[in-house]
Each structure stands twice: as structure tokens, then as C-alpha cells.
Design a protein around this motif. Structure first.
Motif, PDB file in Angstrom:
ATOM      1  N   UNK A 225       7.907  43.973 -19.842  1.00  0.00           N
ATOM      2  CA  UNK A 225       7.809  43.266 -21.073  1.00  0.00           C
ATOM      3  C   UNK A 225       6.273  43.517 -21.567  1.00  0.00           C
ATOM      4  N   UNK A 226       6.331  43.959 -22.895  1.00  0.00           N
ATOM      5  CA  UNK A 226       5.167  44.253 -23.786  1.00  0.00           C
ATOM      6  C   UNK A 226       4.976  45.593 -23.742  1.00  0.00           C
ATOM      7  N   UNK A 227       5.609  46.383 -23.191  1.00  0.00           N
ATOM      8  CA  UNK A 227       5.262  48.005 -22.816  1.00  0.00           C
ATOM      9  C   UNK A 227       6.258  48.812 -23.572  1.00  0.00           C
ATOM     10  N   UNK A 287       0.274  39.402 -21.271  1.00  0.00           N
ATOM     11  CA  UNK A 287       1.518  39.588 -21.327  1.00  0.00           C
ATOM     12  C   UNK A 287       2.189  38.842 -22.717  1.00  0.00           C
ATOM     13  N   UNK A 288       1.613  37.573 -23.077  1.00  0.00           N
ATOM     14  CA  UNK A 288       2.001  36.955 -24.297  1.00  0.00           C
ATOM     15  C   UNK A 288       2.002  37.684 -25.309  1.00  0.00           C
ATOM     16  N   UNK A 289       0.957  38.366 -25.754  1.00  0.00           N
ATOM     17  CA  UNK A 289       0.915  38.963 -26.867  1.00  0.00           C
ATOM     18  C   UNK A 289       0.880  40.522 -27.027  1.00  0.00           C
ATOM     19  N   UNK A 290       1.169  41.065 -25.665  1.00  0.00           N
ATOM     20  CA  UNK A 290       0.962  42.485 -25.393  1.00  0.00           C
ATOM     21  C   UNK A 290       1.968  43.235 -26.435  1.00  0.00           C
ATOM     22  N   UNK A 291       1.432  44.680 -26.713  1.00  0.00           N
ATOM     23  CA  UNK A 291       2.213  45.359 -27.333  1.00  0.00           C
ATOM     24  C   UNK A 291       1.897  46.867 -26.778  1.00  0.00           C
ATOM     25  N   UNK A 292       2.660  48.095 -27.150  1.00  0.00           N
ATOM     26  CA  UNK A 292       2.417  49.311 -26.615  1.00  0.00           C
ATOM     27  C   UNK A 292       0.745  49.778 -26.910  1.00  0.00           C
ATOM     28  N   UNK A 356      -3.612  55.791 -22.147  1.00  0.00           N
ATOM     29  CA  UNK A 356      -4.127  56.105 -22.841  1.00  0.00           C
ATOM     30  C   UNK A 356      -4.410  55.332 -24.337  1.00  0.00           C
ATOM     31  N   UNK A 357      -3.479  54.371 -24.443  1.00  0.00           N
ATOM     32  CA  UNK A 357      -3.382  53.312 -25.565  1.00  0.00           C
ATOM     33  C   UNK A 357      -4.439  52.349 -25.209  1.00  0.00           C
ATOM     34  N   UNK A 358      -4.615  52.084 -24.069  1.00  0.00           N
ATOM     35  CA  UNK A 358      -5.323  50.676 -23.519  1.00  0.00           C
ATOM     36  C   UNK A 358      -6.879  51.056 -23.157  1.00  0.00           C
ATOM     37  N   UNK A 359      -7.155  52.517 -23.151  1.00  0.00           N
ATOM     38  CA  UNK A 359      -8.550  52.926 -22.544  1.00  0.00           C
ATOM     39  C   UNK A 359      -9.824  52.143 -23.467  1.00  0.00           C
ATOM     40  N   UNK A 360      -9.534  52.108 -24.708  1.00  0.00           N
ATOM     41  CA  UNK A 360     -10.700  51.379 -25.461  1.00  0.00           C
ATOM     42  C   UNK A 360     -10.697  50.032 -25.044  1.00  0.00           C
TER      43      UNK A 360
END
Length: 500
Positions: A225-227, A287-292, A356-360
Motif C-alpha cells: 500500500x502506498x507504492x 503509510x497513510x499518505x504515502x505515494x510513489x 530513488x524516489x525517496x532518497x531526498x
């Protein structure tokens, strides 16, 4: 006589605020908690398919000094003492002294992603039994559960309409809606899942005997969920399932919106912060507001930053369901998708902080925690420990900041999982073949380094089911001990590590 369907479940919401929650028949009109002979009136806060969910709250002043006390309680329904599903009528828990450092247990991954994994294990709940035995000898003051408190992945084959939906094209899936009958079945699915999973004998005993705090991860909703791509993540079917998963998570794991530790007042996320003796516990809701492309929303970030700015001393425990410090998957994301090991260690590469999408966003978290650690360190001895799970192995990481003369460190402890089995040797070799755990430099000057450490008395990665205990020793170090399932222990292996 009416008895408990599930519970009691002890919760902690401040240095002296405890909650007792339970599910009982809809026939019950009055519920009381008798705690050390004091009568508390519980409140019916939600009507579920199988019964009503009740909540009581009590303030217990900690004893002065370094000696704690045992508190006993029972639950009375419509004037009669009740039993839980195992025939137990009374429970007790330990309240640490005002100057006592609490003994803490931490765990995650309380279930399996596939039913056949349970049937293949000789003793699936061995570690819950072991935790119960440890608690009898040296009682825990707090149980922290860091994600996947239950596995809801079976929703896709338990509900026929969802199983059919899963076989549609992406365009058909995103255009589909859920009818009232399917919504009813989803509601019943989560209702029954908590009853089935949380009534295991030793787990239910621990939930009744040690105050707990919890934060969810994907399996509490469903795998990954969220990904998922935005069009799936926002489609009517996904959002309807999420609404029911959220409903039950909020009741069983957060103990309702009445929980005063929550940072958000509007219910968009469940990040929380509370003080317990010398500890501050910060739970991140990933998780609640997670996006790719994001893990936490701007709102949650702002509230977490405000919270960190108020933490000036003591030891900070940060709950991040997915490890912040771990093996590097980012360079092999594409290749990893086609290996046969893709579900042995992690559900979805996009879930990892090092994707990669979360490194920052990960670097932002690391820098904020380091700045807070440095400020607290200027006020006296302090520690920052990230508690994580998810990856089905136990391990230890550290972030070292050498930007100034005085070095700052953040340690990360991973305990995973208490029920979910560790990856097989073949699967683990596959994971290691496509990842690495070389030291990572966070900044351009290479003065902030992230690396994996080897626990004392064990290999770097503990490939066995486990839970963790944290307790301060006479040396003022926090000793982390991984309690590992017996049949997986190698000769003399007792994983531990002192955090100073």
C-alpha cells in the motif's frame, strides 16, 4: 455471562496515562474496568460487525524512586466479571518507578504474507511465548510494535468480487466501483482478521500484560500500500479498502482519535509523540499518505519538525517501519523486479527509503534527526535510536556525523519478524547478489556516513525470527538484545549491542 471477544489491550499515551480496550457482544450495555480496586467506566466508542469496541482510560502516578509496582485489573460486563477467549479473568502489568529506566520490547511482522508459510512452521508463535516468559521474570514496561501487526493480503482471495477485480485490465480496475455488498464483506474481513490473529494465546497475553504503542505498515492494509501507481492508488476500490483498514487500525492499534499523542487533529495521518520516563517516542506514519514519490505529506513533515524542535533532552526513539539504514537496492531496482527473490525480503522496492524516489526525503529525515541529536547532546548525555522492521532479518545500522569536533551518532535497530519467517538461504544469497551494504556518504563533504554494524555475538544479519529488548545497564548504555527463535541459533550465538 458475557465474555470478551478480543482483549483486553493495554495502551500507553503518556508518562502516566494508560488505556484498556476490548471488543464485546452488542448485548453488553455497561462495561467497567476494576483496576487496583478502583472502578473505571469504559465507553462504547465503535459498533463493529461482531460487537462493540470499548475504551477506558486511567491515570497511574509512577512510584517515586527507582522501584516500580505491579497493577492488577479485571473487566466487568453488565455487573459480572468477564473472561477473555482463553478463560482468563484478571491481568497485571508493571509501572516503572519515576527514576527507573523502563525495559522495552520491540517487534514487527506479526504474521505471514502467504498461508502456507504458517503451515510450514513447527511453532509459529514460539517468540510470543518466549516474550511472555521473559516478561514474567523481568517485566517489560512498554511493548512497541513497529508495523505489520497483522497481514491482510488474503483480502484479494477471500472476497470473490475483489479476486475478480484483480484480473481486470488496469483501465477496467480504475473505472470500477465497490457495491454495498462488497463493502459489507470488506468490513467483515478486517473485523474477523483482528479477532483471529490477535486472539493467539501468548500474543493476547502480552497485549493484556504490557502497555503497547503501535504504528502500521503496508500489510496492515494490504501488500505494498502506498507504492502503487497513482491511478491505482487513487482508484475507488483501493480507497474503499483503505477506509476499512484505517477504521480498524485506528481502533485496535491507535485506540481511537481520543489518543492525545497524535500530531494530526484532522485524521490525515497517525504520527504521534509521547514521553515515557527518560524516553521520547516519535512514531512516523509512513503509510497513510504515502505515494510513489513521497513517504510523508507536507503536513506531517511540518508537525514532525515542530515536534523535534520541542525535544531538548533525553533519549529519542524514532519508529520507522521501513529501515532508514539498510542495504542499497536503488541501483538494482529494475533488475531486482525480475529476480525470483523479489518477495523473500521486501514486498516492493518502492517501499524502501533508499528507493530513488525517496532518497531526498530520506536525507531530509536523517539531517533533521542529526540536528536534533546534536542539540540534545549539548544539553547532556543522550541517544537517538531508530526502531525498524519490515525486512524479515534482524540487523543494526548507524549514522555518524563528523561535521563538528563532537561526533554525533544515530543508531538503528531492526527487529523482524516475530512471526514471519526469515528468508531462506537461497533467497538471502539472491538478495545479497543484487544489493550491497557498503558505507554510504550522505553529504558532499563525506562527513556524514551511514553504515551497517555487526551485533556482538552474531553475524551482521540475523537470518531468523526475532524480537528485541532494550534496557539500560549499570554502565548507562542501552543494551539491545535480539531474542531469536531457538532452532535458528548457531552455537553460542546471542546477538546484542550496547548503545552509548
Amino acid at each position: 455471562m458475557e465474555n470478551l471477544i478480543i482483549g483486553p489491550i493495554l495502551g500507553l499515551e503518556s508518562d502516566k496515562t494508560y488505556t484498556i480496550c476490548f471488543l464485546v457482544s452488542k448485548c453488553v450495555s455497561k462495561a467497567q474496568v476494576i483496576i487496583d480496586e478502583k472502578i473505571l467506566l469504559a465507553k462504547n466508542i465503535s459498533r463493529l460487525p461482531s460487537g462493540n469496541f470499548w475504551r477506558a482510560q486511567v491515570s497511574i502516578a509512577p512510584p517515586k524512586g527507582s522501584a516500580g509496582k505491579i497493577v492488577s485489573y479485571k473487566i466487568r460486563l453488565d455487573g459480572e466479571d468477564s473472561l477473555n477467549s482463553h478463560g482468563i479473568a484478571s491481568w497485571k502489568f508493571y509501572v516503572p518507578g519515576l527514576e527507573e529506566t523502563p525495559k522495552i520490547a520491540y517487534t514487527s511482522c506479526n504474521g505471514v504474507s502467504k498461508v502456507d508459510l504458517i503451515t510450514s512452521m513447527d511453532d509459529p508463535f514460539q517468540l510470543w511465548r518466549k516474550m511472555s516468559e521473559v516478561n514474567e521474570d523481568q517485566p517489560f514496561s512498554l511493548l512497541i510494535m513497529g508495523g505489520d501487526q497483522l497481514y491482510a493480503d488474503s483480502i484479494w482471495n477471500k472476497i470473490e468480487a475483489l479476486e475478480s477485480w484483480a484480473s481486470l485490465t488496469k483501465g477496467e480496475q480504475t473505472a470500477s466501483n465497490i457495491n454495498q455488498e462488497t463493502a459489507y464483506k470488506i468490513d467483515h474481513f478486517y473485523d474477523q482478521l483482528y479477532i483471529q490473529r490477535w486472539n493467539e494465546k501468548y500474543m493476547s497475553h502480552m497485549l493484556a500484560s504490557v502497555p503497547s504503542i503501535m504504528m502500521w505498515d503496508d500489510h496492515d492494509i494490504f501488500d505494498g500500500w502506498g507504492s502503487y501507481p497513482k491511478e491505482l492508488q487513487q482508484c475507488p476500490v483501493f480507497l474503499e479498502i483503505f477506509s476499512y483498514a484505517k477504521k480498524y487500525f485506528e481502533l485496535y492499534q491507535i485506540r481511537s482519535r481520543k489518543n492525545k499523542t497524535l500530531l494530526s487533529k484532522d485524521g490525515n495521518h497517525y504520527a504521534f509523540c509521547l514521553n515515557f520516563r527518560e524516553f521520547t517516542l516519535l512514531g512516523l506514519d509512513n503509510r497513510s499518505e504515502r505515494e510513489v514519490t513521497r513517504v510523508m505529506s507536507d503536513e506531517q513533515w511540518a508537525q514532525v519538525i515542530d515536534c523535534l524542535q520541542c525535544i531538548k533532552e533525553g533519549t529519542l526513539l524514532v519508529m520507522s517501519a521501513v529501515p532508514v539504514v539498510y542495504r542499497d537496492f536503488s541501483l538494482t531496482e529494475t533488475a531486482y523486479d525480475i529476480t525470483p527473490w523479489s518477495e523473500s525480503l521486501t514486498d516492493d522496492l518502492k517501499d524502501h527509503w533508499r528507493a530513488r524516489e525517496h532518497e531526498g526525503e530520506r536525507n531530509r529525515l536523517i539531517m533533521r534527526l542529526l540536528d536534533n541529536a546534536r542539540e540534545r547532546q549539548s544539553n547532556g548525555p543522550t541517544k537517538t535510536i531508530i526502531l525498524s522492521g519490515d525486512v524479515h532479518v534482524g540487523c543494526l545500522g548507524v549514522i555518524t556525523d563528523r561535521r563538528d569536533q563532537e561526533i554525533v551518532k544515530i543508531h538503528q535497530v531492526v527487529s523482524s519478524g516475530i512471526v514471519h519467517p526469515a528468508p531462506s538461504l537461497i533467497a538471502w544469497l539472491g538478495i545479497r547478489a543484487v544489493t550491497n551494504d557498503e558505507p554510504e556518504y550522505i553529504n558532499e563533504e563525506r562527513s556524514i556516513e551511514s553504515s551497517m554494524l555487526k551485533p556482538v555475538g552474531a553475524k551482521k544479519y540475523i537470518r531468523a525470527r526475532n524480537f528485541v529488548t532494550l534496557r539500560e545497564g549499570t554502565d548507562r548504555k542501552i543494551w539491545v538484545n535480539w531474542i531469536v527463535e531457538s532452532e535458528s541459533l548457531e552455537s553460542g550465538e546471542k546477538p546484542a549491542y550496547p548503545i552509548s
